[in-house]
Design a protein around this motif. Structure first.
Motif, PDB file in Angstrom:
ATOM      1  N   ALA A 173       0.826  -1.217   0.000  1.00 30.41           N
ATOM      2  CA  ALA A 173       0.000   0.000   0.000  1.00 30.41           C
ATOM      3  C   ALA A 173       0.853   1.256   0.000  1.00 30.41           C
ATOM      4  N   ALA A 174       0.538   2.174  -0.920  1.00 30.08           N
ATOM      5  CA  ALA A 174       1.126   3.510  -0.895  1.00 30.08           C
ATOM      6  C   ALA A 174       0.279   4.437  -0.029  1.00 30.08           C
ATOM      7  N   MET A 175      -1.029   4.187  -0.011  1.00 33.34           N
ATOM      8  CA  MET A 175      -1.927   5.034   0.768  1.00 33.34           C
ATOM      9  C   MET A 175      -3.282   4.360   0.898  1.00 33.34           C
ATOM     10  N   VAL A 176      -4.093   4.890   1.799  1.00 30.45           N
ATOM     11  CA  VAL A 176      -5.475   4.455   1.941  1.00 30.45           C
ATOM     12  C   VAL A 176      -6.348   5.694   2.080  1.00 30.45           C
ATOM     13  N   TYR A 177      -7.463   5.704   1.367  1.00 31.10           N
ATOM     14  CA  TYR A 177      -8.482   6.730   1.543  1.00 31.10           C
ATOM     15  C   TYR A 177      -9.498   6.221   2.561  1.00 31.10           C
ATOM     16  N   LEU A 178      -9.761   7.013   3.588  1.00 31.85           N
ATOM     17  CA  LEU A 178     -10.769   6.683   4.581  1.00 31.85           C
ATOM     18  C   LEU A 178     -11.684   7.884   4.744  1.00 31.85           C
ATOM     19  N   CYS A 179     -12.983   7.652   4.711  1.00 30.79           N
ATOM     20  CA  CYS A 179     -13.961   8.739   4.737  1.00 30.79           C
ATOM     21  C   CYS A 179     -14.911   8.562   5.914  1.00 30.79           C
ATOM     22  N   SER A 180     -15.014   9.594   6.743  1.00 38.55           N
ATOM     23  CA  SER A 180     -15.958   9.581   7.866  1.00 38.55           C
ATOM     24  C   SER A 180     -16.428  11.002   8.144  1.00 38.55           C
ATOM     25  N   PRO A 181     -17.763  11.206   8.209  1.00 35.63           N
ATOM     26  CA  PRO A 181     -18.833  10.288   7.840  1.00 35.63           C
ATOM     27  C   PRO A 181     -18.687   9.824   6.389  1.00 35.63           C
ATOM     28  N   ALA A 182     -19.015   8.556   6.190  1.00 33.56           N
ATOM     29  CA  ALA A 182     -18.713   7.924   4.920  1.00 33.56           C
ATOM     30  C   ALA A 182     -19.650   8.377   3.810  1.00 33.56           C
ATOM     31  N   ASN A 183     -19.085   8.555   2.645  1.00 31.52           N
ATOM     32  CA  ASN A 183     -19.848   8.746   1.405  1.00 31.52           C
ATOM     33  C   ASN A 183     -19.757   7.429   0.645  1.00 31.52           C
ATOM     34  N   PRO A 184     -20.888   6.696   0.518  1.00 34.06           N
ATOM     35  CA  PRO A 184     -22.267   7.173   0.531  1.00 34.06           C
ATOM     36  C   PRO A 184     -23.094   6.858   1.776  1.00 34.06           C
ATOM     37  N   GLN A 185     -22.600   6.034   2.708  1.00 31.47           N
ATOM     38  CA  GLN A 185     -23.510   5.451   3.693  1.00 31.47           C
ATOM     39  C   GLN A 185     -23.728   6.296   4.936  1.00 31.47           C
ATOM     40  N   GLY A 186     -22.868   7.278   5.197  1.00 29.21           N
ATOM     41  CA  GLY A 186     -23.021   8.106   6.385  1.00 29.21           C
ATOM     42  C   GLY A 186     -22.506   7.478   7.660  1.00 29.21           C
ATOM     43  N   SER A 187     -21.758   6.381   7.558  1.00 33.92           N
ATOM     44  CA  SER A 187     -21.205   5.741   8.758  1.00 33.92           C
ATOM     45  C   SER A 187     -20.150   6.632   9.391  1.00 33.92           C
ATOM     46  N   VAL A 188     -20.082   6.580  10.715  1.00 31.51           N
ATOM     47  CA  VAL A 188     -19.144   7.417  11.466  1.00 31.51           C
ATOM     48  C   VAL A 188     -18.080   6.528  12.096  1.00 31.51           C
ATOM     49  N   ALA A 189     -16.814   6.846  11.810  1.00 24.96           N
ATOM     50  CA  ALA A 189     -15.696   6.081  12.359  1.00 24.96           C
ATOM     51  C   ALA A 189     -15.454   6.472  13.813  1.00 24.96           C
ATOM     52  N   SER A 190     -15.101   5.494  14.618  1.00 20.47           N
ATOM     53  CA  SER A 190     -14.802   5.735  16.028  1.00 20.47           C
ATOM     54  C   SER A 190     -13.341   6.158  16.190  1.00 20.47           C
ATOM     55  N   ALA A 191     -13.018   6.662  17.373  1.00 16.30           N
ATOM     56  CA  ALA A 191     -11.622   6.994  17.667  1.00 16.30           C
ATOM     57  C   ALA A 191     -10.747   5.753  17.574  1.00 16.30           C
ATOM     58  N   ASP A 192     -11.265   4.616  18.021  1.00 19.25           N
ATOM     59  CA  ASP A 192     -10.513   3.360  17.944  1.00 19.25           C
ATOM     60  C   ASP A 192     -10.229   2.974  16.496  1.00 19.25           C
ATOM     61  N   PHE A 193     -11.199   3.193  15.614  1.00 19.29           N
ATOM     62  CA  PHE A 193     -11.007   2.917  14.186  1.00 19.29           C
ATOM     63  C   PHE A 193      -9.813   3.697  13.660  1.00 19.29           C
ATOM     64  N   TRP A 194      -9.763   4.984  13.944  1.00 19.31           N
ATOM     65  CA  TRP A 194      -8.650   5.809  13.467  1.00 19.31           C
ATOM     66  C   TRP A 194      -7.327   5.360  14.072  1.00 19.31           C
ATOM     67  N   GLN A 195      -7.330   5.016  15.336  1.00 18.15           N
ATOM     68  CA  GLN A 195      -6.088   4.608  15.988  1.00 18.15           C
ATOM     69  C   GLN A 195      -5.546   3.314  15.393  1.00 18.15           C
ATOM     70  N   ARG A 196      -6.437   2.367  15.089  1.00 16.33           N
ATOM     71  CA  ARG A 196      -5.975   1.102  14.498  1.00 16.33           C
ATOM     72  C   ARG A 196      -5.417   1.306  13.102  1.00 16.33           C
ATOM     73  N   TRP A 197      -6.057   2.161  12.317  1.00 12.90           N
ATOM     74  CA  TRP A 197      -5.533   2.429  10.980  1.00 12.90           C
ATOM     75  C   TRP A 197      -4.205   3.180  11.057  1.00 12.90           C
ATOM     76  N   LEU A 198      -4.068   4.107  11.985  1.00 17.88           N
ATOM     77  CA  LEU A 198      -2.807   4.817  12.139  1.00 17.88           C
ATOM     78  C   LEU A 198      -1.674   3.860  12.490  1.00 17.88           C
ATOM     79  N   ALA A 199      -1.943   2.915  13.364  1.00 16.65           N
ATOM     80  CA  ALA A 199      -0.914   1.940  13.729  1.00 16.65           C
ATOM     81  C   ALA A 199      -0.464   1.141  12.507  1.00 16.65           C
ATOM     82  N   LEU A 200      -1.403   0.738  11.662  1.00 22.00           N
ATOM     83  CA  LEU A 200      -1.046  -0.013  10.449  1.00 22.00           C
ATOM     84  C   LEU A 200      -0.259   0.860   9.477  1.00 22.00           C
ATOM     85  N   ALA A 201      -0.682   2.119   9.330  1.00 21.91           N
ATOM     86  CA  ALA A 201      -0.002   3.015   8.393  1.00 21.91           C
ATOM     87  C   ALA A 201       1.459   3.198   8.776  1.00 21.91           C
ATOM     88  N   ARG A 202       1.721   3.307  10.050  1.00 24.30           N
ATOM     89  CA  ARG A 202       3.101   3.493  10.491  1.00 24.30           C
ATOM     90  C   ARG A 202       3.895   2.188  10.446  1.00 24.30           C
TER      91      ARG A 202
END
Length: 413
Positions: A173-202
């Motif tokens: 992976a060079a990058m990941v696009y993450l959208c919150s609230p999501a287009n199209p569904q309107g789902s809202v990412a939690s703080a834990d969601f962001w933290q887990r993705w940040l750990a993977l990115a690093r």
């Protein structure tokens, strides 16, 4: 760009496909057509923003600085501090914030940087949820990368599960696009969601492009932000957050937003603008500075959207149950066949919606996860939407079978 990549790029544009789908079909029912297919707010921005542009008319004769004005960057930083509780010391307004000509352009440009940086290391994949905002996939193709689609259906609350991504894909992976609230569904990412993705990115050294342009439109609680998760981790490395006035302030025509985060990528963004991008004009920066500093108009906007969702719930709730999203201004309705529903709504009720399948790609099981859905943008005044939502309910309700699935015979072509 070779022909295969040109064709690949074309297939990701949903509105081109929608125009072809409805070609030759007259909007029916004796109604004035209402376009609920495009996420373009139809409200006027606050008068003070328009006055600020007029008052700065002498600045149209000047080339705008790539990184904008200190006043703008300071206002953007102050908003991040208010909105997400970010501490002043965490964000350097000179190195970690840049104005952009709307988040769509910035989200597109960042793939050029991320893929160019990743390619020498064998990292050419651009990850995104499936369904997805079409600019993500188009940017990946133009940048010479390869879109990689992550499941984001009801089983994962319409967000891509970081723990389910194959390690081999993360390494590429060079990058990941993450959208919150999501287009199209309107789902809202939690703080834990962001933290887990940040750990993977690093861990795997890829960039997170956090598209948060709908962050100020929500149903209950304000959506957590990726920048707050980054502060909790002690670093903004591998993260850029994208924010826009198009949705927050109903000013899509101003083409104004900002990107904040990893200073390395902010510098790359500035280089791209210097070579071939568009810096935000100084009069627009003056108005934008005021808009990021004002909350009253945002609260009014949010109340307007809440009224629209209440109307939608009354009209469509008897058919679909709860239709209110966690955030954003879209309805994401499971009608069984999104294309057929789009045709019938246009033909019978003069309402244009977007088939969900046009925002998704066939998955490993041979299924397009967006195909059963339609996306409906509630971007008009509630008084304009009230009748349209009742017409939608009449059309959709008349063709729902006992299993609450769309049953439309023929395409009306």
């Amino acid at each position: 760009m070779n022909q295969d990549r040109v064709e690949s790029l074309a297939q990701f544009h949903p509105f081109t496909r929608l125009n072809k789908l409805l070609e030759g079909i007259q909007p029916g029912g004796g109604n004035t057509p209402l376009l609920l297919s495009l996420g373009e707010p139809q409200f006027q921005p606050p008068a003070f923003a328009l006055e600020a542009i007029a008052n700065a008319k002498e600045l149209w004769s000047k080339y705008p600085p790539t990184l904008g004005t200190m006043e703008f960057r300071t206002a953007a930083k102050a908003w991040l501090m208010r909105r997400y509780g970010v501490e002043s010391a965490f964000i350097d307004a000179d190195r970690m914030i840049a104005p952009v000509s709307g988040t769509r352009e910035a989200l597109f440009h960042i793939a050029l940087s991320a893929v160019a940086l990743g390619a020498p290391k064998g990292k050419g994949k651009v990850l995104m949820a499936n369904p997805f905002y079409h600019t993500y996939a188009g940017a990946a193709v133009v940048a010479g990368g390869e879109p990689a689609f992550l499941p984001a259906g009801p089983e994962t609350a319409f967000l891509p599960d970081p723990d389910a991504v194959p390690p081999a894909l993360l390494r590429e992976a060079a990058m990941v696009y993450l959208c919150s609230p999501a287009n199209p569904q309107g789902s809202v990412a939690s703080a834990d969601f962001w933290q887990r993705w940040l750990a993977l990115a690093r861990q795997h050294d890829f960039l997170i492009a956090a598209d948060e342009c709908y962050a100020e439109i929500y149903t209950d609680l304000p959506p957590p932000g990726a920048i707050a998760a980054a502060q909790a981790s002690g670093s903004s490395d591998n993260l850029l957050v994208f924010h826009s006035l198009s949705k927050r302030s109903s000013a899509p025509g101003m083409r104004s937003g900002f990107v904040a985060g990893d200073a390395r990528y902010i510098s790359r963004q500035a280089q791209l603008i210097n070579y071939g991008g568009v810096a935000v004009p100084l009069p627009v920066l003056a108005a934008s500075t005021l808009l990021w500093s004002d909350e009253a108009h945002v609260e009014e906007n949010r109340a307007r959207y809440q009224a629209s969702f209440d109307l939608a719930q009354r009209a469509l709730g008897p058919i679909f149950g709860n239709v209110k999203p966690g955030g954003g201004f879209f309805l994401w309705l499971d009608v069984g066949d999104g294309e057929q529903a789009a045709v019938e709504l246009w033909r019978q009720a003069a309402i244009k919606v977007l088939p969900g399948g046009y925002m998704a790609r066939v998955d490993a099981d041979g299924r397009n996860p967006g195909a059963p859905y339609i996306r409906v943008a509630l971007v008009y005044e509630p008084t304009q939407l009230a009748g349209a939502l009742e017409r939608m309910a009449a059309v959709l309700g008349s063709v729902m079978d006992s299993g609450d699935r769309m049953r439309i015979s023929g395409r009306g072509r």
